[in-house]
Design an enzyme around this catalytic site. Structure first.
Site, short mmCIF file in Angstrom:
data_model
loop_
_atom_site.label_atom_id
_atom_site.label_comp_id
_atom_site.label_asym_id
_atom_site.label_seq_id
_atom_site.Cartn_x
_atom_site.Cartn_y
_atom_site.Cartn_z
N CYS A 39 -11.02 -0.52 7.34
CA CYS A 39 -10.60 0.81 7.78
C CYS A 39 -11.32 1.92 7.02
O CYS A 39 -11.61 2.98 7.59
CB CYS A 39 -9.09 0.97 7.61
SG CYS A 39 -8.47 0.50 5.97
N GLU A 44 0.84 -1.22 0.00
CA GLU A 44 0.00 0.00 0.00
C GLU A 44 0.86 1.26 0.00
O GLU A 44 0.55 2.26 0.64
CB GLU A 44 -0.95 -0.01 1.21
CG GLU A 44 -1.74 -1.31 1.32
CD GLU A 44 -2.81 -1.32 2.40
OE1 GLU A 44 -2.56 -0.78 3.50
OE2 GLU A 44 -3.91 -1.84 2.15
#
Lengths: 655, 655
Positions: B408, B315
Site C-alpha cells: 500500500c 496497526e
C-alpha cells in the site's frame, strides 16, 4: 558440576531419572498454610472444578467426542491446539489428586477423580488405532496429518498429553492415559527422524513442547527412544525446517544462540526441553547454551515482574533492553514456562539465582495471571494501563476475562499451582535446600536413604520471619540445611541454636546460607528476611523506565491502581524518591495485603497547545516538579485488576 | 468561519466544488528546484516508471487480466486489496502527467502516458457490466460480493479507483477511467443505503477510503448522489455494523468521538472524508468533530516525526501519550493520510497549524518512507533501532525493502509526491497564502478572477532565506501575501520593501505573517527563518522519552545512525544537553545534507550481574554519567537507513 546419583520414585514434575546428571533432586513439601496455601485452596476449590464445564462450553470435549465418532458436529474453537487445554487441565487435576492418597480424600476429591476418569475415557476413545490423536486434524481435515507442522500444533498437543499422562500416573498409578501417551509417542517416533533414519518426516513442530514432555515420558517409562526423539527434535530447530523464522525458534540452533528470541513461550518450552536433555544425557554443550541464554534473558529481556515477551505482535521477545510497560506482553504462559526452565536449571546446577527468578516470577508475573477468586484470568500482563486506555477486549485485554478464545493460560496456571510443592525444595544427598519459604513441611532423603524433615512456620511474604524446626534427622550424621537468601534481600538475620548471624557474617555463598550441623529433632532455625520497602531502578539501557522507580517489598513488586487515587488518573503522578516509604497491613484489602505508602504529587501539566514537544528546560530537569501532594498507595502487582477498571502503573516517574 | 465562494476548475486533489464552505482554495505552484524538486525528480524518473514492472511481478495486473477473462490463472497476492495498488499508481502517474500539457513532454512522458492507457484498458476490461470491479472477489470467490465487508476492501478499492479516475480526468481530460469509476459508484449507490432506502445493504467497508473519494467524484462530476452516499457512509461508522471494533472505526461515531483510535490509516482516511463532507455540505458538527479529533491526535498521539500509529499489532493508534520508539509503527500510509486530512482542515479553517503538521510530516515521517534513490521503501517508520536488533524481515522490517506483500505504501508515496504542488499554497480571494516554502512559482486568483503570482527562491530547509518576488499583480488593488511562520520557528526576520520585521514586531497572527500591499511586479519579500539547531523534549506524559531530547533543525527531526559512530552501538550513548550544537553542510553525504554535531559520551555501564534492576541512586540522578566523550553526528531522520544496517535513534538520553 552436575553429578550422577540415583533418584527416588518421582511424585511431581521433573522426575529426574536415576542416571541424571543434576546437582539437586526435587524434594517433597507439604504446604499447609499461608500465602501459597490460600492460592492453592482457591485453585483446588474453584479454578480446577470449573475446568470441565468451561472445556465443555468452549467445545474442547465436544471435539474429542466427534473425533471418537460418538457425537456429530463440526470442530469447535478457533485454533488447532485446543486439545492441549484438556490435557493441561488433566495434568492440573492429577497433581491435585496427588494431594490425597488414592481412594482417600473427601467428596470433592472423589468428584474430581470421577471427572478425570470421564475425560480420560474421551481421550482414549478419540485416539486412532495407530496412536495418532489430534481432533483438529481428525475432525476438520479428514485425518490428514503433519501437513502443517509450522502451525498445526500436533506435537505440541502430544507433549501436553504426555505431561498429563505422566502426572496422572505419578499421582494415581493409573495406566490408561499413560498408555495413550505411549502409543502416541511410539507413533511419532515411527514418523519423525533425521534424514537416513528411514522415518518418513524430518521435521519439528512450530511450537516446541513435546521435547520436555518426551523426556518426562522417558523418565516415567524408562523407554530410551523417547529421550532420543526429544534430543533429535531439540537439535533440529534453527536449521530452516520451518522456514527459518525466529517466531518458531527456527532461526538459530539452541547450541549457538546468544539470546532468547521469537515467541516467548516457544523459546522457553524449548529451553526447558534442552535443560531436561542436558540433565538426562550429560550434554555439557546444551547445558552451557542453556546457562548462557538464561543469563542473556535475565540481563536484557526480563521485566521486573519476571514477565517475558515484549511484543503483542507474534507474542515475541523484543530486542535487548526493549521492555515496554503498557505493551509488555508478559504472557502468563511465558511466566510458567520460565519457572519450568529455571527449576530445571536450579536442579542441574544447584545455583540459587534460578530460584531467585522463580520466586520473583511466582509472586508477580505468574500470579497476576489469575484473579483472587480463581475465576478469571489475564493472558497478557502489562506493567501499565494508561489513563484513557481503550481496551481491545478479548484475549489481549487488560481486564480479567472468564475464559479465552486461546485458553492456554488458565489450565497452565492450574497445573503449576496444583503441583507447586514440587518447585520449592531439593536434596543433594548431603542435606536439604529450601528454595521457597512456605508454612509446611520440607522433607527428603540423604544419600543412603536416610530421611530428613523440617517444618516451617511463616507469614512470608508479608512478614520476614521464617521459623524452621527439625523434625526428622539421623542421630549421628551431620547434614546441611541450606536456606536461599533472596537476591533482593539486603538485610537479614538468622538464629541457629545459640549463634546469630546477619548479612555481615552469615555463611552465605552464591545465595545459599548453609548450616551444617548434627541436628537434633526440635532444633530451631529462625531466619528473618528484612522486608523494608525499597525503590528500584533499571539498567539505563531500559529506555522505557528512564527516570522512574518501582516500589518493591520482599519478593513483591508493587503498583498503583487508579481506584486508590481518587481525584484523577495516574499519568500525571510523580513519586518523590527521597521521602520515606511506609507499610500498612490491610487485612481488609484484596484478600489481605500489606500496602506501601509513598509521597507523590500530581504534576502541573504543561499548558495545552496542539504540539506536545517543546524546549527541554523543564523536562530534563529532574527536580521533582511542582504540584499538589498526593499520598500514593501501592498494592502488590499480583493483586491488580481485581477491583474496578482503571489505570495502573508499576514504574513511577521521579520527574 | 468557512464561507461560500466559487472555485476554479480543479487541477489537483481536493478540488473543492463551487459551493464549498472553505476559508481557502488550493492554489497552483510550479516547483522548479530545491529539496522537493529533487525528491519529485527521483519519483518521476525512478519510482513511478518502475511501478508497472513491480505491479506485473506482484501479480496485480495479472489479476485484472484474469478478471477480464483474457488470461487464465489463480488470484495472486496475499490480500484482497491489491487492486488498490494499481489505482494508486494510476493516480500517481496521472499527477505526473499533469506536469506537462497533454500531448507535450518528452519521450519519458509519452512512455508513461502509454503505460497509463495500457493499464486503464486492463481496468476497463476487468469491470463487470453492472459496474462492479474487484479482482479478489471476481477471481477467487466466484463473483460473490459484499460477503465480507469487514475485510473484503471492496469499497476501499473502489475509492482508490475513483481517486485515480478523478486525477486522470483532471490531468488529461480523459474520460475512460472516470466512466469506470462512475459506473462503479452508481453500482455501489444502488446497493448501499440506510434502512428504509430500499437498497439491499445497510453497510460500510472495514477500511474507510471510499468516503473521501466519493466526495472528489462528486466534485469532478457534479453528481450529488455521490456526496450523499459519502455522507451516509461516514455516519454509519461507530454503530456496530462491523461488530463494533475500534480497528474498523466502528466503536464510536465520528461525531461523538473524543480521540483518534483504531487502525491509524482507516481513522485518518475516514476523517479526510469527514472534512471533505464538512466543506461540501457546511456540516458544522462534522467540522467541530474533525477539529476536536485533530487536536486530540496532535497533543496525545503523534510522534515527533509526525508519524502516527503506536502499535504493530493491528496497526493501531495507542492510548494517549503511548508513543514508543522502537515499536513506533508510524506507517508511511498513515503519514500520507494525515497530510490529506490536515490539508483539508487547512483549507476549511484557514489555520496555519494544519500546515505546520503537514510540514513536519512531509520532511520526516512521510519522506523516510522512500529511499533516496526512490527504489526501496519503509512500511513502518520506527524512531529507534536497538543494538542487537533482530529484524523480522518482511513488511515490518526496519530495513528498506524493494516492494511489500502489502504494497500500500509505495504507490501512496508516489501519488503524494507527484501531486505535492497542490498542498503548498492557497488563495482566499484577498491574497495568496504560502503554506510551504519551495523554489518555484506560486499563483492564484483573487476574487473576481484577477491573477496574482509570486516567484520564490530558497535552499530551505538547509538554509533559512526565502526570497519572494511579485510577478503578477493587479496594478491598483492591494492584496495580502501571507507567509506561514512555522510553529517550530523561534527567530525570524522579514524584509518587505524598506521595512524589516522580526519575531518581536512582525504582523503575525495565528501563525500567518500577513503583508497587505498594493504590490508592483518586482517587489521583493525576503523571509529568513532562524535555523539554529535545537534540542526538544516531550510532554512528561510521554513516558517513552523521559530524560531524553531530540535534535531538530528547522522542520527536520534528526537521528543518530550507528554507521556514523564507529567503536560501539548507540544504546550506551548519552548526549550532554548543555553543550552547544554545531551544524556542518555535507554535500557529499546522503545526497547532500546538513548534519548536526553534538557532544556526548559512551556511558560506563553497570557491572554485569544477572538482574538489571537495582537501587536507584544512579539511575534517578540525572548528572551526565561518566564515560568516554563521543562526538555525535546527527543526520536528518528522512535520510536514515540509506547506508549499512545498524542501530538508530531519534531520542537521546541525557542521563
Amino acid at each position: 558440576m552436575p553429578r550422577t546419583r540415583s533418584a527416588p520414585l518421582a511424585t511431581g514434575p521433573v522426575g529426574l531419572s536415576p542416571g541424571a546428571r543434576a546437582a539437586l533432586l526435587p524434594a517433597s513439601v507439604e504446604v499447609s498454610a499461608g500465602f501459597w496455601h490460600i492460592r492453592r485452596e482457591v485453585n483446588a476449590s474453584t479454578s480446577i472444578p470449573q475446568g470441565p464445564g468451561l472445556l465443555e462450553s468452549a467445545g474442547n470435549l465436544h471435539n474429542l467426542r466427534v473425533a471418537a465418532g460418538s457425537e456429530q458436529g463440526e470442530y469447535r474453537g478457533a485454533f488447532p491446539f485446543v486439545d492441549s487445554d484438556v490435557y493441561k487441565w488433566l495434568e492440573a487435576a492429577s497433581w491435585q489428586l496427588a494431594q490425597s492418597a488414592p481412594g482417600e480424600g473427601g467428596p470433592e476429591t472423589r468428584r474430581l477423580a470421577g471427572e478425570v476418569e470421564r475425560i480420560i475415557s474421551l481421550v482414549v476413545q478419540a485416539q486412532r488405532s495407530d496412536g495418532y490423536l489430534n481432533t483438529w486434524f481428525q475432525v476438520r481435515h479428514g485425518g490428514e496429518r503433519y501437513q502443517d507442522l509450522r502451525w498445526g500444533h500436533e506435537l505440541y498437543c502430544a507433549g501436553h498429553l504426555m505431561q498429563a499422562a505422566v502426572a496422572h500416573h505419578r499421582a494415581t498409578g493409573g495406566e490408561e492415559l499413560l498408555d495413550v501417551a505411549r502409543r502416541f509417542a511410539d507413533h511419532i517416533d515411527s514418523v519423525f527422524g533425521p534424514p537416513g533414519s528411514g522415518k518418513p518426516i524430518d521435521g519439528i513442530d512450530g511450537h516446541p513442547e513435546v521435547e520436555t514432555a518426551l523426556v518426562e515420558l522417558y523418565r516415567e517409562t524408562g523407554e530410551r527412544r523417547y529421550l532420543d526423539l526429544a534430543g533429535y527434535f531439540v537439535d533440529r530447530y534453527g536449521h530452516g525446517l520451518l522456514g527459518g523464522e525466529a517466531y518458531c525458534q527456527d532461526r538459530v540452533p539452541v547450541r549457538s544462540a546468544t539470546n532468547v528470541e521469537g515467541h516467548a513461550v516457544r523459546q522457553l518450552y524449548l529451553l526447558a526441553g534442552a535443560a531436561d536433555l542436558a540433565a538426562e544425557t550429560g550434554d555439557t554443550e546444551l547445558l552451557a547454551a542453556s546457562e548462557r541464554l538464561w543469563q542473556a534473558m535475565t540481563t536484557t529481556k526480563t521485566h521486573i515482574t519476571g514477565g517475558l515477551g515484549a511484543h503483542h505482535d507474534e507474542e515475541d521477545f523484543g530486542d535487548p533492553f526493549e521492555l515496554p510497560n503498557e505493551r509488555a506482553y508478559c504472557e502468563t504462559c511465558a511466566a510458567i514456562a520460565s519457572i519450568h526452565w529455571s527449576w530445571r536449571m536450579a536442579l542441574l546446577t544447584g545455583q540459587a539465582r534460578y530460584s531467585d527468578l522463580i520466586e520473583r516470577t511466582l509472586y508477580n508475573g505468574f500470579l497476576a495471571g489469575v484473579s483472587l477468586d480463581g475465576e478469571s484470568w489475564l493472558y497478557v500482563n502489562p506493567l501499565q494501563v494508561r489513563d484513557g486506555h481503550t481496551d481491545p477486549g478479548g484475549d489481549q485485554s487488560a481486564r480479567r476475562t472468564r475464559w479465552f478464545r486461546c485458553a492456554c493460560c488458565p489450565p497452565n496456571v492450574m497445573r503449576l499451582l496444583a503441583g507447586l510443592e514440587h518447585y520449592l525444595s531439593s536434596t543433594d544427598g548431603q542435606g536439604l535446600q529450601i528454595h521457597q519459604y512456605v508454612t509446611g513441611r520440607y522433607s527428603g532423603d540423604l544419600d543412603g536413604g536416610t530421611a530428613v524433615a523440617v517444618s516451617s512456620r511463616t507469614d512470608y511474604p508479608w512478614h520476614g520471619a521464617i521459623t524452621l524446626t527439625v523434625e526428622a534427622t539421623p542421630a549421628d550424621r551431620p547434614w546441611t540445611l541450606s536456606l536461599r537468601i533472596p537476591q533482593w534481600c539486603r538485610e537479614y538475620r538468622v538464629r541457629c541454636g545459640n549463634r546469630t548471624y546477619d548479612q555481615s557474617d552469615a555463611p552465605v555463598k552464591d545465595g545459599w546460607l548453609r548450616l551444617k550441623r548434627a541436628w537434633v529433632p526440635g532444633d530451631q532455625v529462625v531466619l528473618e528476611l528484612g522486608l523494608e520497602p525499597r525503590l528500584t531502578a533499571a539498567d539505563p539501557r531500559v529506555d522505557a523506565v528512564r527516570g522512574c522507580v518501582a516500589i518493591e517489598r520482599g519478593p513483591l513488586v508493587y503498583c498503583l491502581e487508579q481506584v486508590d487515587h481518587p481525584g484523577g488518573g495516574l499519568d500525571d503522578i510523580v513519586i518523590d524518591p527521597v521521602r520515606p516509604l511506609a507499610v500498612k497491613d490491610r487485612p481488609d484489602l484484596l484478600g489481605g495485603v500489606t500496602v506501601v505508602v509513598a509521597a507523590g504529587r500530581r504534576r502541573q501539566l504543561p499548558a495545552t497547545g496542539w504540539w506536545p514537544y517543546r524546549s527541554p528546560d523543564a523536562a530534563t530537569d529532574p527536580v521533582p516538579p511542582a504540584g499538589e501532594p498526593v499520598e500514593l498507595t501501592a498494592i502488590p502487582y499480583y493483586a491488580w485488576a481485581n477491583r474496578q477498571d482503571g489505570s495502573m502503573r508499576v514504574w513511577l516517574p521521579t520527574f
